[in-house]
Scaffold this motif. Structure first.
Motif, PDB file in Angstrom:
ATOM      1  N   ALA A 165       0.832  -1.209   0.000  1.00 46.03           N
ATOM      2  CA  ALA A 165       0.000   0.000   0.000  1.00 46.03           C
ATOM      3  C   ALA A 165       0.866   1.259   0.000  1.00 46.03           C
ATOM      4  N   GLY A 166       0.330   2.316  -0.591  1.00 49.63           N
ATOM      5  CA  GLY A 166       0.997   3.610  -0.547  1.00 49.63           C
ATOM      6  C   GLY A 166       1.907   3.851  -1.739  1.00 49.63           C
ATOM      7  N   LYS A 167       2.584   5.008  -1.694  1.00 50.70           N
ATOM      8  CA  LYS A 167       3.495   5.430  -2.753  1.00 50.70           C
ATOM      9  C   LYS A 167       4.899   5.603  -2.178  1.00 50.70           C
ATOM     10  N   ARG A 168       5.891   5.636  -3.047  1.00 49.98           N
ATOM     11  CA  ARG A 168       7.272   5.828  -2.629  1.00 49.98           C
ATOM     12  C   ARG A 168       8.020   6.611  -3.701  1.00 49.98           C
ATOM     13  N   GLN A 169       9.128   7.187  -3.322  1.00 57.15           N
ATOM     14  CA  GLN A 169       9.975   7.855  -4.293  1.00 57.15           C
ATOM     15  C   GLN A 169      10.818   6.824  -5.037  1.00 57.15           C
ATOM     16  N   CYS A 170      10.936   7.008  -6.360  1.00 62.13           N
ATOM     17  CA  CYS A 170      11.679   6.038  -7.158  1.00 62.13           C
ATOM     18  C   CYS A 170      12.326   6.739  -8.346  1.00 62.13           C
ATOM     19  N   ASN A 171      13.210   6.006  -9.024  1.00 67.32           N
ATOM     20  CA  ASN A 171      13.902   6.522 -10.220  1.00 67.32           C
ATOM     21  C   ASN A 171      14.489   7.908  -9.964  1.00 67.32           C
ATOM     22  N   CYS A 172      15.117   8.078  -8.822  1.00 67.91           N
ATOM     23  CA  CYS A 172      15.678   9.386  -8.467  1.00 67.91           C
ATOM     24  C   CYS A 172      16.922   9.689  -9.308  1.00 67.91           C
ATOM     25  N   ARG A 173      17.081  10.950  -9.660  1.00 63.95           N
ATOM     26  CA  ARG A 173      18.217  11.382 -10.474  1.00 63.95           C
ATOM     27  C   ARG A 173      18.585  12.810 -10.087  1.00 63.95           C
ATOM     28  N   ASN A 174      19.807  13.187 -10.352  1.00 65.90           N
ATOM     29  CA  ASN A 174      20.277  14.540 -10.074  1.00 65.90           C
ATOM     30  C   ASN A 174      20.131  15.403 -11.332  1.00 65.90           C
ATOM     31  N   GLU A 175      19.434  16.501 -11.189  1.00 64.74           N
ATOM     32  CA  GLU A 175      19.271  17.440 -12.291  1.00 64.74           C
ATOM     33  C   GLU A 175      20.024  18.730 -11.965  1.00 64.74           C
ATOM     34  N   VAL A 176      20.721  19.248 -12.962  1.00 69.55           N
ATOM     35  CA  VAL A 176      21.536  20.448 -12.794  1.00 69.55           C
ATOM     36  C   VAL A 176      20.804  21.646 -13.405  1.00 69.55           C
ATOM     37  N   TYR A 177      20.745  22.779 -12.671  1.00 73.02           N
ATOM     38  CA  TYR A 177      20.173  24.009 -13.212  1.00 73.02           C
ATOM     39  C   TYR A 177      20.997  25.185 -12.701  1.00 73.02           C
ATOM     40  N   HIS A 178      20.786  26.353 -13.307  1.00 75.47           N
ATOM     41  CA  HIS A 178      21.557  27.551 -12.953  1.00 75.47           C
ATOM     42  C   HIS A 178      20.629  28.629 -12.397  1.00 75.47           C
ATOM     43  N   ARG A 179      21.098  29.294 -11.341  1.00 75.82           N
ATOM     44  CA  ARG A 179      20.322  30.352 -10.704  1.00 75.82           C
ATOM     45  C   ARG A 179      21.141  31.658 -10.735  1.00 75.82           C
ATOM     46  N   GLN A 180      20.472  32.745 -11.161  1.00 74.56           N
ATOM     47  CA  GLN A 180      21.149  34.035 -11.221  1.00 74.56           C
ATOM     48  C   GLN A 180      21.218  34.634  -9.820  1.00 74.56           C
ATOM     49  N   ILE A 181      22.426  34.979  -9.407  1.00 72.30           N
ATOM     50  CA  ILE A 181      22.612  35.542  -8.067  1.00 72.30           C
ATOM     51  C   ILE A 181      23.067  37.002  -8.119  1.00 72.30           C
ATOM     52  N   GLY A 182      23.218  37.554  -9.327  1.00 68.77           N
ATOM     53  CA  GLY A 182      23.616  38.954  -9.488  1.00 68.77           C
ATOM     54  C   GLY A 182      23.785  39.265 -10.955  1.00 68.77           C
ATOM     55  N   PRO A 183      24.022  40.531 -11.284  1.00 64.61           N
ATOM     56  CA  PRO A 183      24.200  40.896 -12.694  1.00 64.61           C
ATOM     57  C   PRO A 183      25.351  40.116 -13.319  1.00 64.61           C
ATOM     58  N   GLY A 184      24.986  39.297 -14.322  1.00 64.46           N
ATOM     59  CA  GLY A 184      26.009  38.513 -15.015  1.00 64.46           C
ATOM     60  C   GLY A 184      26.606  37.404 -14.190  1.00 64.46           C
ATOM     61  N   MET A 185      26.007  37.091 -13.035  1.00 68.39           N
ATOM     62  CA  MET A 185      26.550  36.052 -12.156  1.00 68.39           C
ATOM     63  C   MET A 185      25.505  34.942 -11.952  1.00 68.39           C
ATOM     64  N   PHE A 186      25.930  33.696 -12.173  1.00 73.81           N
ATOM     65  CA  PHE A 186      25.025  32.552 -12.055  1.00 73.81           C
ATOM     66  C   PHE A 186      25.671  31.498 -11.158  1.00 73.81           C
ATOM     67  N   GLN A 187      24.824  30.788 -10.467  1.00 72.08           N
ATOM     68  CA  GLN A 187      25.283  29.709  -9.599  1.00 72.08           C
ATOM     69  C   GLN A 187      24.700  28.386 -10.091  1.00 72.08           C
ATOM     70  N   GLN A 188      25.570  27.396 -10.239  1.00 74.09           N
ATOM     71  CA  GLN A 188      25.100  26.073 -10.674  1.00 74.09           C
ATOM     72  C   GLN A 188      24.579  25.298  -9.476  1.00 74.09           C
ATOM     73  N   MET A 189      23.368  24.754  -9.606  1.00 72.99           N
ATOM     74  CA  MET A 189      22.718  24.032  -8.524  1.00 72.99           C
ATOM     75  C   MET A 189      22.393  22.604  -8.964  1.00 72.99           C
ATOM     76  N   THR A 190      22.444  21.700  -8.037  1.00 76.31           N
ATOM     77  CA  THR A 190      22.065  20.308  -8.298  1.00 76.31           C
ATOM     78  C   THR A 190      20.915  19.930  -7.380  1.00 76.31           C
ATOM     79  N   GLU A 191      19.869  19.359  -7.969  1.00 72.36           N
ATOM     80  CA  GLU A 191      18.689  18.991  -7.195  1.00 72.36           C
ATOM     81  C   GLU A 191      18.301  17.555  -7.524  1.00 72.36           C
ATOM     82  N   GLN A 192      17.979  16.790  -6.492  1.00 75.80           N
ATOM     83  CA  GLN A 192      17.528  15.419  -6.713  1.00 75.80           C
ATOM     84  C   GLN A 192      16.042  15.417  -7.038  1.00 75.80           C
TER      85      GLN A 192
END
Length: 323
Positions: A165-192
């Motif tokens: 019964a119930g649900k579970r987390q599965c097929n987990c993977r790391n996805e990479v994205y970029h977040r702007q933290i200032g003019p012309g400045m970006f930070q690379q982030m990794t999220e599961q």
């Protein structure tokens, strides 16, 4: 006349032996049970096709033959209609079905099957899939079964994955994205990131497995049942491996392809000679004799005269050592 009968017996036995070999089922070729799922058949094909592919076995005719058998078996078992006909009527049913114009007509050649499964270009290595642990079992086999061939039923218990019964987390993977933290400045982030799958649980189950013993198997040889080891959630099962080990015998011991036994004789027989009869592993009788003096622990070799074909994988020599 007796020589002709011996030759006739030789060819008769050899013919029967060939028939048994060619009658191997498609399920046995892919090393899966008859009720195997489509996914099990695909995984078994992937492993065996990569193992016996000509690129990895150049100049090995036996491997090329196995590769052709594997592809032929997969062509049938991966096709729902062909598999249904094969399960009900065997290879003869498939031939009649093809002769009547059923199916796709002509089928696919070996390279087409391999390419459609793995993609074109050079042979690819097997993709990395999470896998459960392999299970290795030491299997004691009698000399009789090793000499004549046979099968053993072995009780197997393992954890099997069942729905829960119930649900579970599965097929987990790391996805990479970029977040702007200032003019012309970006930070690379990794999220599961995970998917939501039905929940599962382990349950203990037991069943019998039939282990086929081929003539002349040696200690340490393996009989493998793919994906019948420890199960893995969101992956594939490990393999179940039986290591062949010769069980002690009351009369004989094996040394390579020879059999040895100890014969006790009286002092008089040691001085003037003796005649004895010994029952072989397949129950035929072997007459041994000696004229004159026999020394203690003397080793003598006696030839057998039975008309049996030499088996490349079995006890090849017709002469057995009797100690």
């Amino acid at each position: 006349m007796a020589h002709q009968r011996s030759k006739l017996l030789f060819f008769c036995i050899l013919s029967c032996y060939v028939i048994v070999i060619t009658a191997k089922s498609y399920y046995e070729i892919l090393q899966v049970p008859k009720g195997a799922s489509d996914e099990q058949i695909k995984r078994a094909y992937r492993k065996l096709a990569l193992k016996y592919h000509p690129d990895k076995n150049q100049g090995n005719e036996e491997a090329n033959k196995r590769f052709a058998e594997i592809n032929n078996a997969y062509e049938v078992l991966s096709d729902g209609e062909k598999r249904s006909i094969y399960d009900r009527y065997g290879e003869e049913g498939l031939k009649q079905h093809a002769a009547s114009g059923g199916g796709r007509g002509g089928g696919m050649n070996i390279q087409d099957i391999f390419s459609s499964f793995f993609g074109g270009g050079p042979m690819e290595e097997e993709e990395k899939i999470a896998k459960g642990d392999d299970v290795t079992v030491e299997l004691d086999v009698t000399l009789e079964d090793l000499y004549m061939g046979g099968s053993l039923k072995v009780w197997r218990e393992k954890n099997v994955i069942k729905p829960a019964a119930g649900k579970r987390q599965c097929n987990c993977r790391n996805e990479v994205y970029h977040r702007q933290i200032g003019p012309g400045m970006f930070q690379q982030m990794t999220e599961q990131v995970c998917e939501q799958c039905p929940n599962v649980k382990y349950e203990r189950e037991g069943y019998f497995i039939t282990v086929d013993i081929e003539k002349g198997m040696q200690d340490g040889q393996e009989v493998v049942f793919y994906e019948d080891g420890e199960q893995k959630i969101d992956g594939e099962g490990g393999d179940l491996k039986f290591h062949i080990r010769t069980a002690p015998h009351d009369v004989f011991t094996r040394e390579g392809n020879d059999l040895r036994t100890t014969v006790t004789i009286t002092l008089v027989q040691a001085l003037v000679g003796f005649e004895k009869t010994i029952k072989h592993l397949d129950d035929h009788l072997v007459d041994i004799s000696s004229k004159g003096i026999t020394k203690p622990k003397e080793v003598r070799k006696f030839k057998e005269t039975i008309a049996l074909p030499d088996d490349a994988d079995g006890f090849q020599r017709r002469e057995k050592n009797w100690n």
